[in-house]
Write an enzyme that holds these catalytic residues in place. Structure first.
Site, PDB file in Angstrom:
ATOM      1  N   CYS A   1       7.766   7.912  36.973  1.00  0.00           N
ATOM      2  CA  CYS A   1       8.360   8.473  35.800  1.00  0.00           C
ATOM      3  C   CYS A   1       6.971   9.244  34.929  1.00  0.00           C
ATOM      4  O   CYS A   1       6.141   8.601  34.870  1.00  0.00           O
ATOM      5  CB  CYS A   1       8.927   7.651  34.723  1.00  0.00           C
ATOM      6  SG  CYS A   1       9.442   8.260  33.185  1.00  0.00           S
TER       7      CYS A   1
ATOM      8  N   CYS B   1      17.131   7.628  32.164  1.00  0.00           N
ATOM      9  CA  CYS B   1      15.753   7.861  31.346  1.00  0.00           C
ATOM     10  C   CYS B   1      15.635   9.468  30.813  1.00  0.00           C
ATOM     11  O   CYS B   1      15.896  10.258  31.535  1.00  0.00           O
ATOM     12  CB  CYS B   1      14.708   7.485  32.294  1.00  0.00           C
ATOM     13  SG  CYS B   1      12.947   8.299  31.735  1.00  0.00           S
TER      14      CYS B   1
ATOM     15  N   CYS C   1      12.705  11.323  33.209  1.00  0.00           N
ATOM     16  CA  CYS C   1      12.890  11.790  34.564  1.00  0.00           C
ATOM     17  C   CYS C   1      14.243  11.512  35.085  1.00  0.00           C
ATOM     18  O   CYS C   1      14.720  11.898  36.242  1.00  0.00           O
ATOM     19  CB  CYS C   1      12.175  10.840  35.322  1.00  0.00           C
ATOM     20  SG  CYS C   1      12.659   8.907  35.413  1.00  0.00           S
TER      21      CYS C   1
ATOM     22  N   GLU D   1      -9.891  -6.656  -8.536  1.00  0.00           N
ATOM     23  CA  GLU D   1      -9.887  -6.691  -7.093  1.00  0.00           C
ATOM     24  C   GLU D   1      -8.737  -6.553  -6.350  1.00  0.00           C
ATOM     25  O   GLU D   1      -7.663  -6.463  -7.060  1.00  0.00           O
ATOM     26  CB  GLU D   1     -10.112  -8.347  -6.613  1.00  0.00           C
ATOM     27  CG  GLU D   1     -11.208  -8.968  -7.192  1.00  0.00           C
ATOM     28  CD  GLU D   1     -11.408 -10.336  -7.316  1.00  0.00           C
ATOM     29  OE1 GLU D   1     -10.062 -11.157  -6.491  1.00  0.00           O
ATOM     30  OE2 GLU D   1     -11.941 -11.379  -7.739  1.00  0.00           O
TER      31      GLU D   1
ATOM     32  N   CYS E   1      12.870   2.417  31.839  1.00  0.00           N
ATOM     33  CA  CYS E   1      12.805   3.183  33.153  1.00  0.00           C
ATOM     34  C   CYS E   1      11.981   2.640  34.193  1.00  0.00           C
ATOM     35  O   CYS E   1      10.962   2.648  34.078  1.00  0.00           O
ATOM     36  CB  CYS E   1      12.179   4.623  32.751  1.00  0.00           C
ATOM     37  SG  CYS E   1      12.026   5.645  34.144  1.00  0.00           S
TER      38      CYS E   1
ATOM     39  N   LYS F   1       1.394  -5.491  -9.780  1.00  0.00           N
ATOM     40  CA  LYS F   1       1.812  -5.177  -8.345  1.00  0.00           C
ATOM     41  C   LYS F   1       2.025  -3.795  -8.071  1.00  0.00           C
ATOM     42  O   LYS F   1       2.287  -3.041  -9.211  1.00  0.00           O
ATOM     43  CB  LYS F   1       3.409  -5.777  -8.001  1.00  0.00           C
ATOM     44  CG  LYS F   1       3.162  -7.356  -8.198  1.00  0.00           C
ATOM     45  CD  LYS F   1       2.795  -8.013  -6.953  1.00  0.00           C
ATOM     46  CE  LYS F   1       3.692  -8.263  -5.697  1.00  0.00           C
ATOM     47  NZ  LYS F   1       4.413  -9.185  -5.893  1.00  0.00           N
TER      48      LYS F   1
ATOM     49  N   ASP G   1      -2.495  -9.054   0.935  1.00  0.00           N
ATOM     50  CA  ASP G   1      -1.221  -9.625   1.025  1.00  0.00           C
ATOM     51  C   ASP G   1      -1.588 -10.317   2.620  1.00  0.00           C
ATOM     52  O   ASP G   1      -1.051  -9.872   3.769  1.00  0.00           O
ATOM     53  CB  ASP G   1      -0.491  -8.462   1.383  1.00  0.00           C
ATOM     54  CG  ASP G   1       0.867  -8.815   1.289  1.00  0.00           C
ATOM     55  OD1 ASP G   1       1.315 -10.051   1.166  1.00  0.00           O
ATOM     56  OD2 ASP G   1       1.780  -8.294   1.654  1.00  0.00           O
TER      57      ASP G   1
ATOM     58  N   TYR H   1     -12.402 -15.050  -2.310  1.00  0.00           N
ATOM     59  CA  TYR H   1     -12.332 -14.447  -3.882  1.00  0.00           C
ATOM     60  C   TYR H   1     -12.540 -15.333  -4.759  1.00  0.00           C
ATOM     61  O   TYR H   1     -12.454 -15.168  -6.101  1.00  0.00           O
ATOM     62  CB  TYR H   1     -11.004 -13.783  -4.045  1.00  0.00           C
ATOM     63  CG  TYR H   1      -9.632 -14.155  -3.575  1.00  0.00           C
ATOM     64  CD1 TYR H   1      -9.397 -15.401  -4.144  1.00  0.00           C
ATOM     65  CD2 TYR H   1      -8.800 -13.702  -2.592  1.00  0.00           C
ATOM     66  CE1 TYR H   1      -8.138 -15.838  -3.827  1.00  0.00           C
ATOM     67  CE2 TYR H   1      -7.795 -13.992  -2.159  1.00  0.00           C
ATOM     68  CZ  TYR H   1      -7.264 -15.524  -2.926  1.00  0.00           C
ATOM     69  OH  TYR H   1      -5.998 -16.137  -2.358  1.00  0.00           O
TER      70      TYR H   1
ATOM     71  N   LYS I   1      -5.409  -6.871  -4.515  1.00  0.00           N
ATOM     72  CA  LYS I   1      -4.531  -8.099  -4.314  1.00  0.00           C
ATOM     73  C   LYS I   1      -4.248  -8.122  -2.655  1.00  0.00           C
ATOM     74  O   LYS I   1      -3.518  -7.263  -2.161  1.00  0.00           O
ATOM     75  CB  LYS I   1      -3.194  -8.183  -5.150  1.00  0.00           C
ATOM     76  CG  LYS I   1      -2.245  -9.349  -4.579  1.00  0.00           C
ATOM     77  CD  LYS I   1      -1.173  -9.476  -5.767  1.00  0.00           C
ATOM     78  CE  LYS I   1      -0.514 -10.893  -5.786  1.00  0.00           C
ATOM     79  NZ  LYS I   1      -0.288 -11.493  -4.425  1.00  0.00           N
TER      80      LYS I   1
HETATM   81  S1  IVH Z   1      -6.940 -15.425  -7.190  1.00  0.00           S
HETATM   82  C1  IVH Z   1      -5.446 -18.922  -9.732  1.00  0.00           C
HETATM   83  N1  IVH Z   1      -7.593 -13.034  -6.126  1.00  0.00           N
HETATM   84  O1  IVH Z   1      -2.143 -13.746  -4.521  1.00  0.00           O
HETATM   85  C2  IVH Z   1      -5.868 -17.670  -8.895  1.00  0.00           C
HETATM   86  N2  IVH Z   1      -5.432 -14.303  -5.350  1.00  0.00           N
HETATM   87  O2  IVH Z   1       0.247 -14.180  -6.013  1.00  0.00           O
HETATM   88  C3  IVH Z   1      -5.326 -17.563  -7.508  1.00  0.00           C
HETATM   89  N3  IVH Z   1      -4.139 -13.150  -3.754  1.00  0.00           N
HETATM   90  O3  IVH Z   1      -1.983 -17.400  -4.094  1.00  0.00           O
HETATM   91  C4  IVH Z   1      -5.901 -16.611  -6.608  1.00  0.00           C
HETATM   92  N4  IVH Z   1      -5.509 -11.420  -3.539  1.00  0.00           N
HETATM   93  O4  IVH Z   1      -2.886 -16.092  -2.276  1.00  0.00           O
HETATM   94  C5  IVH Z   1      -6.583 -14.170  -6.194  1.00  0.00           C
HETATM   95  N5  IVH Z   1      -7.883 -11.067  -5.232  1.00  0.00           N
HETATM   96  C6  IVH Z   1      -7.184 -11.987  -5.456  1.00  0.00           C
HETATM   97  C7  IVH Z   1      -6.080 -12.322  -4.569  1.00  0.00           C
HETATM   98  C8  IVH Z   1      -5.064 -13.517  -4.705  1.00  0.00           C
HETATM   99  C9  IVH Z   1      -4.454 -12.232  -3.179  1.00  0.00           C
HETATM  100  C10 IVH Z   1      -2.922 -14.022  -3.572  1.00  0.00           C
HETATM  101  C11 IVH Z   1      -3.323 -15.670  -3.424  1.00  0.00           C
HETATM  102  C12 IVH Z   1      -2.585 -16.121  -4.679  1.00  0.00           C
HETATM  103  C13 IVH Z   1      -1.389 -15.107  -4.591  1.00  0.00           C
HETATM  104  C14 IVH Z   1      -0.895 -15.052  -6.006  1.00  0.00           C
END
Ligand code: IVH
Length: 677
Positions: free
Chosen positions: A438, A415, A418, A118, A433, A320, A122, A232, A120
């Protein structure tokens, strides 16, 4: 005790304190000082020390827990199942090591296992608890065990279902976990607005999302409405028959949640690594910030066998993406003038590849920001893309500054578009300005003048304004009132009927009111409420044109900042000329009846508003008080008669108590308002 152990102990203590401080900045104040990568490095160092010297592990070490305790102001919620973090893989070798560990624990190194891959996400993680299919609680992660109850704020987040959909909605308790995010486009809009107001912009979309979710005061519904939730995990109440993560995601979708559509089963670790590379490319086009991939053992039964440690499960890992930072050189600093007249310094960079794109410009936002970072031409700088399409200069690499006497950079006094003198009003971070004609701002100003709250000219939309300005038919604001059907007909997609309608709308718009006219000029800080106050106090335009700063400041509701803005605006010859020309072209209004003061049930009473009232916004409360003859000031003093306090009231309420000023809630205020004078 050996020397190395003693020094390890000191280092571990220092790391614990440092990580805890950064956790607080990140989780509670939404104002991180470190990048994720830097924070990860601190945590990794601590973990390695603790592995070498297990006696150094203390129960509240950051390696043993996640995040920070719930902040004050929200009720706390216990997570029945702790909300854990994830271990990180930084490269393919880390991934293969993770996979090997999993297979060893399962007892057969030769048996491959499948993972659900999946993105990740943010954002800020959130737990939603449903009973009998209805949402009962939404809570932030907090320290993993106890989070903050943000249920009330969630009602504005449209992507969170209040009822689980589908015939098979479970009858028992279900806890769903996922991520709340602010999409990049909304993040940019929010930060622009914050910069305009002089508020510190959010560092990245994640902090903006967390900050929005945890607003206590003056809840900004629009900001909450822009948040997006993606699910998720199902923590409690996994329906019978659901055996894999991929099936979990399908079920979440059926219940009405958004899930990451990019999620996919990967048959083995090599497939997972390939998936990671795909997401890295695809992320550019994603509407939300993604900072890596997550891999979870797909089979739920195997997860139990592999088990969970204090901080993170052993059956999942976050892979990451490399940080989106790079070093380059500032070749010059230019000033751009935005559509609202803001003068923005822009760093011209030696092109550098960062986060998948080549970057050659970075916004430096304003003079304060330049001063804070002390960016000078020819400096080496670290640039970053943190969800901002416009890259940021993170810091100057001071060691590399060759010419130690390089000059500090200052915004130009005029500015660049102008040539009008640029102005920075008291208390503002933005230099502007102020010339309404302008060219950089003309389109915005025409649109503003035609807007609903201003002169309300039907049919003068964005596209048409663009054309009119570009074709040179509108060179100054007042030119709008010289437009005739013949000119309009030459514009694209303009029929005879529409042209006639617009001419008629312009004619109608000329007959207006003084407050609307004042609003139409786009004077900084003069919005609806203020325009009414000015019109009420001065009755007509001419007395206002001649008013001094001192005269303006004695008007109730006019502070020094507003007064300065008005005086500067009308003190400017070009603006005066525009106003005169508009009057000559037929813009007119009736004299305002000077506002009767000293009438109404609250005549002569001074109010201060603080906190969030259950049903009224601050502006609504102010209007009601003013309509009843009272006035609203911002600071509590001995002259204050009442303090109206709502949820989340803070220092003003304390001050009121100290000064023994009567405190009202919405209900008691309502009573006062309805009392006969
Ligand atoms: S699973 C025990 N799935 O990343 C499993 N977490 O660094 C925990 N996060 O606390 C979560 N995308 O806030 C999971 N597809 C994803 C995620 C995800 C982002 C975040 C989540 C977690 C943090 C850990």
């Amino acid at each position: 005790m050996s020397e190395s152990k003693a020094s390890a102990g000191r280092r571990a203590a220092a790391l614990r304190a440092e990580i805890t401080r950064h956790n607080r900045l990140y989780y509670q104040q939404d104002a991180p000082e470190l990048s994720d990568a830097e924070w990860d490095a601190l945590l990794r160092e601590l973990r390695e020390l603790e592995e070498r010297f297990p006696a150094l592990v203390v129960p509240d070490s950051p390696t043993q827990r996640v995040g920070a305790p719930a902040a004050e102001g929200f009720d706390s919620v216990e997570h029945r199942v702790p909300m854990l973090s994830l271990d990180n893989a930084m490269n393919e070798d880390d991934m293969r090591a993770f996979d090997l560990r999993v297979r060893r624990i399962l007892g057969d190194e030769d048996e491959v296992v499948a993972y659900a891959g999946e993105p990740k996400l943010d954002g800020a993680s959130l737990e939603l608890v449903y009973e009998k299919g209805t949402l009962v609680t939404g809570a932030t992660r907090g320290d993993g065990r106890t989070g903050e109850d943000v249920t009330a704020n969630l009602k504005h987040v449209w992507s969170i279902p209040f009822e689980l959909a589908g015939d098979a909605a479970p009858s028992g308790r279900v806890s769903v976990r996922g991520e709340v995010m602010l999409p990049l486009a909304a993040f940019q809009r929010l930060n622009e607005a914050r910069r305009e107001r002089g508020d510190e912009p959010f560092a990245n979309p994640r902090n903006a999302a967390a900050g929005s979710l945890r607003q206590l005061h003056q809840v900004d519904k629009q900001r909450l409405g822009a948040l997006e939730f993606r699910a998720y995990a199902v923590e409690e109440g996994v329906p019978a028959g659901v055996r894999s993560q991929i099936e979990v995601l399908e079920r979440l979708r059926a219940w009405g949640f958004a899930v990451s559509e990019e999620s996919r089963r990967c048959d083995d670790v090599e497939a997972a690594i390939a998936y990671h590379a795909e997401v890295l490319v695809a992320r550019e086009a994603m509407p939300v910030e993604v900072d890596g991939t997550v891999f979870k053992l797909d089979r739920l039964d195997l997860r139990e066998e592999v088990g969970t440690l204090a901080r993170a499960p052993r059956w999942a890992i976050a892979f990451k993406f490399p940080p989106q930072q790079a070093e380059t050189v500032v070749v010059g600093i230019e000033t751009s003038v935005g559509r609202t007249g803001a003068l923005t310094p822009v760093a011209k960079l030696k092109p550098v590849f960062v986060g998948g794109v080549t970057v050659s410009n970075a916004s430096l936002h304003n003079q304060d920001e330049i001063d804070r970072k002390d960016v000078r031409v020819k400096d080496s700088v670290v640039v970053q893309r943190a969800g901002d399409v416009i890259p940021q200069v993170v810091r100057v690499v001071r060691e590399k500054r060759k010419n130690k006497s390089a000059r500090k950079w200052r915004l130009p006094k005029k500015c660049p578009v102008c040539g009008h003198e640029a102005v920075r009003l008291e208390g503002e971070v933005v230099t502007r300005c102020p010339n309404i004609d302008c060219p950089a701002q003309l389109k915005t100003n025409v649109r503003h003048l035609a807007g609903r709250g201003a002169l309300d000219v039907d049919g003068l939309g964005e596209k048409l304004v663009e054309q009119l300005v570009d074709a040179g038919h509108v060179k100054r604001l007042s030119d709008v009132f010289t437009l005739d059907a013949e000119t309009l007909l030459r514009m694209e997609r303009m029929g005879e009927k529409s042209a006639e309608n617009l001419v008629a709308a312009l004619e109608r718009a000329k007959e207006t009111t003084l407050p609307r006219f004042l609003i139409s000029l786009g004077i900084r800080h003069v919005g609806g409420g203020v325009a009414d106050v000015l019109a009420g106090a001065f009755g007509d335009l001419d007395p206002l044109l001649g008013a001094s700063q001192e005269r303006l400041e004695v008007v109730d509701g006019v502070g020094p900042i507003l007064a300065e803005s008005v005086v500067r605006f009308f003190g400017d010859e070009r603006n005066r000329a525009e106003v005169e020309r508009m009057r000559e072209l037929g813009v007119r209004w009736p004299k305002e009846a000077p506002r009767k003061s000293g009438e109404g049930p609250l005549a002569g009473k001074a109010f201060v508003l603080t906190g969030t009232l259950p049903d009224w916004s601050r502006d609504e409360a102010r209007e009601k008080i003013e309509a009843a003859g009272g006035r609203v000031t911002s600071a509590v003093s001995k002259k204050t008669d009442y303090v109206v306090a709502g949820e989340g009231a803070g220092s003003k309420l304390k001050k009121a108590e100290q000064l023994e000023i009567e405190v009202l809630d919405q209900a008691t205020l309502e009573k006062l308002l309805s009392e006969e004078g």
